[in-house]
Motif scaffolding. Sequence first.
Motif, mmCIF file in Angstrom:
data_model
loop_
_atom_site.group_PDB
_atom_site.id
_atom_site.type_symbol
_atom_site.label_atom_id
_atom_site.label_comp_id
_atom_site.label_asym_id
_atom_site.label_seq_id
_atom_site.Cartn_x
_atom_site.Cartn_y
_atom_site.Cartn_z
ATOM 1 N N VAL A 10 0.874 -1.173 0.000
ATOM 2 C CA VAL A 10 0.000 0.000 0.000
ATOM 3 C C VAL A 10 0.911 1.224 0.000
ATOM 4 C CG1 VAL A 10 -1.823 1.283 1.159
ATOM 5 C CG2 VAL A 10 -1.801 -1.220 1.279
ATOM 6 N N GLU A 11 0.935 1.936 -1.115
ATOM 7 C CA GLU A 11 1.850 3.068 -1.292
ATOM 8 C C GLU A 11 1.071 4.382 -1.271
ATOM 9 O OE1 GLU A 11 4.669 5.007 -4.802
ATOM 10 O OE2 GLU A 11 3.732 3.044 -5.081
ATOM 11 N N ARG A 12 1.499 5.304 -0.425
ATOM 12 C CA ARG A 12 0.855 6.609 -0.349
ATOM 13 C C ARG A 12 1.258 7.450 -1.563
ATOM 14 N NH1 ARG A 12 -3.311 8.767 2.662
ATOM 15 N NH2 ARG A 12 -2.603 7.389 4.346
ATOM 16 N N LEU A 13 0.268 7.895 -2.331
ATOM 17 C CA LEU A 13 0.514 8.715 -3.516
ATOM 18 C C LEU A 13 0.378 10.200 -3.214
ATOM 19 C CD1 LEU A 13 -1.533 6.658 -6.136
ATOM 20 C CD2 LEU A 13 0.951 6.629 -5.812
ATOM 21 N N THR A 14 -0.684 10.548 -2.495
ATOM 22 C CA THR A 14 -0.944 11.921 -2.069
ATOM 23 C C THR A 14 -1.543 11.846 -0.669
ATOM 24 O OG1 THR A 14 -3.241 12.041 -2.851
ATOM 25 C CG2 THR A 14 -1.513 12.519 -4.468
ATOM 26 N N ASP A 15 -1.910 12.980 -0.115
ATOM 27 C CA ASP A 15 -2.536 12.968 1.211
ATOM 28 C C ASP A 15 -3.837 12.182 1.230
ATOM 29 O OD1 ASP A 15 -0.501 14.438 2.280
ATOM 30 O OD2 ASP A 15 -1.547 16.371 2.162
ATOM 31 N N ASP A 16 -4.488 12.081 0.059
ATOM 32 C CA ASP A 16 -5.798 11.421 0.027
ATOM 33 C C ASP A 16 -5.890 10.310 -1.009
ATOM 34 O OD1 ASP A 16 -5.772 12.938 -2.265
ATOM 35 O OD2 ASP A 16 -7.773 13.788 -1.991
ATOM 36 N N ALA A 17 -4.762 9.711 -1.356
ATOM 37 C CA ALA A 17 -4.790 8.644 -2.360
ATOM 38 C C ALA A 17 -3.672 7.638 -2.113
ATOM 39 C CB ALA A 17 -4.665 9.220 -3.773
ATOM 40 N N VAL A 18 -3.961 6.368 -2.426
ATOM 41 C CA VAL A 18 -2.966 5.304 -2.297
ATOM 42 C C VAL A 18 -3.000 4.415 -3.534
ATOM 43 C CG1 VAL A 18 -3.017 5.216 0.228
ATOM 44 C CG2 VAL A 18 -4.606 3.786 -1.088
ATOM 45 N N ALA A 19 -1.897 3.718 -3.749
ATOM 46 C CA ALA A 19 -1.834 2.660 -4.760
ATOM 47 C C ALA A 19 -1.745 1.334 -4.014
ATOM 48 C CB ALA A 19 -0.629 2.841 -5.663
ATOM 49 N N VAL A 20 -2.656 0.423 -4.333
ATOM 50 C CA VAL A 20 -2.701 -0.881 -3.668
ATOM 51 C C VAL A 20 -2.291 -1.950 -4.677
ATOM 52 C CG1 VAL A 20 -4.134 -2.561 -2.455
ATOM 53 C CG2 VAL A 20 -4.561 -0.097 -2.153
ATOM 54 N N THR A 21 -1.257 -2.719 -4.319
ATOM 55 C CA THR A 21 -0.753 -3.787 -5.178
ATOM 56 C C THR A 21 -1.126 -5.134 -4.572
ATOM 57 O OG1 THR A 21 1.138 -2.399 -5.763
ATOM 58 C CG2 THR A 21 1.291 -4.734 -6.299
ATOM 59 N N PHE A 22 -1.587 -6.047 -5.421
ATOM 60 C CA PHE A 22 -2.025 -7.367 -4.961
ATOM 61 C C PHE A 22 -1.068 -8.451 -5.439
ATOM 62 C CE2 PHE A 22 -5.878 -4.797 -5.320
ATOM 63 C CZ PHE A 22 -6.456 -4.986 -4.069
ATOM 64 N N ASP A 23 -0.912 -9.468 -4.606
ATOM 65 C CA ASP A 23 -0.235 -10.699 -5.024
ATOM 66 C C ASP A 23 -1.264 -11.580 -5.736
ATOM 67 O OD1 ASP A 23 2.422 -10.498 -4.277
ATOM 68 O OD2 ASP A 23 2.012 -11.077 -2.207
ATOM 69 N N VAL A 24 -0.964 -11.936 -6.969
ATOM 70 C CA VAL A 24 -1.866 -12.826 -7.713
ATOM 71 C C VAL A 24 -1.222 -14.202 -7.770
ATOM 72 C CG1 VAL A 24 -3.042 -13.245 -9.889
ATOM 73 C CG2 VAL A 24 -2.736 -10.894 -9.079
ATOM 74 N N PRO A 25 -1.830 -15.222 -7.163
ATOM 75 C CA PRO A 25 -1.228 -16.558 -7.172
ATOM 76 C C PRO A 25 -1.166 -17.121 -8.587
ATOM 77 C CG PRO A 25 -3.461 -16.632 -6.277
ATOM 78 C CD PRO A 25 -3.111 -15.184 -6.433
ATOM 79 N N PRO A 26 -0.248 -18.037 -8.832
ATOM 80 C CA PRO A 26 -0.060 -18.571 -10.193
ATOM 81 C C PRO A 26 -1.329 -19.088 -10.847
ATOM 82 C CG PRO A 26 1.730 -19.280 -8.767
ATOM 83 C CD PRO A 26 0.752 -18.586 -7.881
ATOM 84 N N HIS A 27 -2.204 -19.729 -10.088
ATOM 85 C CA HIS A 27 -3.393 -20.321 -10.702
ATOM 86 C C HIS A 27 -4.440 -19.273 -11.095
ATOM 87 C CE1 HIS A 27 -4.774 -19.939 -6.513
ATOM 88 N NE2 HIS A 27 -6.015 -20.016 -6.983
#
Length: 356
Positions: A10-27
């Motif tokens: 979860v990366e803070r982009l601005t005071d009111d926004a984030v970028a959320v990255t997900f782990d996607v399993p191989p299947h």
Amino acid sequence: MFHPLRVAAVERLTDDAVAVTFDVPPHLRDTFRHTPGQHIALRRTVDGREIRRTYSVCTPATADPVLQVGIRLVEGGAFSPYALKELAPGDTVEAMAPAGRFVLEPRPGHFVGIVGGSGITPVLSIAATLLAREPRARFCLVRSDRTVASSMFLEEVADLKDRYPDRFQLLHSLSREEQQAGLPTGRLDEPRLRALLPALLPVASVDGWFLCGPHGLVQNAERALRSLGVARQRIHEEIFHVDDGTAPPASASASAPSIPPRASLAGTVTATLHGRSGAWPGRDGETLLETVLRHRADAPYACKGGVCGTCRAFLVDGEVRMDRNFALEDEEVAAGYVLACQSHPVTEEVAVDFDR
């Protein structure tokens, strides 16, 4: 169908926004392989109530794509405050496979994105994928933000400028902050866009326009482009943040003039979903989606506001009236597609197919 995904970052982009990255399993990698411009629906349950929200994938569609979404805080929202204040790496979020038709498969040509605020998210994926995979393509990004500090994905956009200096053009307008260089301060309303675009771009030769952001910006941009002679089929739109009660009705729908607003018939709704069909009686005032959900919990939906297009279905038989439509292109409506969350029956028998 929803799948549990682990939050990788979860990366803070601005005071009111984030970028959320997900782990996607191989299947599930094939399931979550996205076309640039698509979104995913996220689901959580609060006090026994299911909440769904859609967020655009902002990362390029590469051979081994990263699944990341940008989320901006919506005051009073049901999901974004949780994402900004509570969501952390290691948490699990339920997600639906990527969907949506606000897309651009990489091909040669000149393309332009006009975006406002968090509307940058799908267009960033579109531009980054296009430039990486098609050396004969160019992209111009016209973006509008309140201030530099409120602008999402500044570093990613700057990286595109550095990587593709001859094929990527950036025009950044701020509505509440003066800039030493670039466009003058002010909103990108219709008169301004009508004057600005021909001065900066060969409008007539642009192969595709991608408009994304608040309803007002997208509406102004479309009107400006149409006044400049751009054909409707070259304009693609995705709306963010439509306020309930303020949006106009659907521009095109199958309706009966004698049906008063908000009225609908409590007839029979037949629906085909995942290869199975059923027929159920509707209730007064219900939408098609509400009728189907009472019997099929797997009916697809996310926003229920006529914006995301997740509940798109083909009208096989009967007539409906759509309250509003911000997700379907005119060509889709003409071909017989409707938004189930906005469609009210106006004939005794209505049949829809979610699988088409």
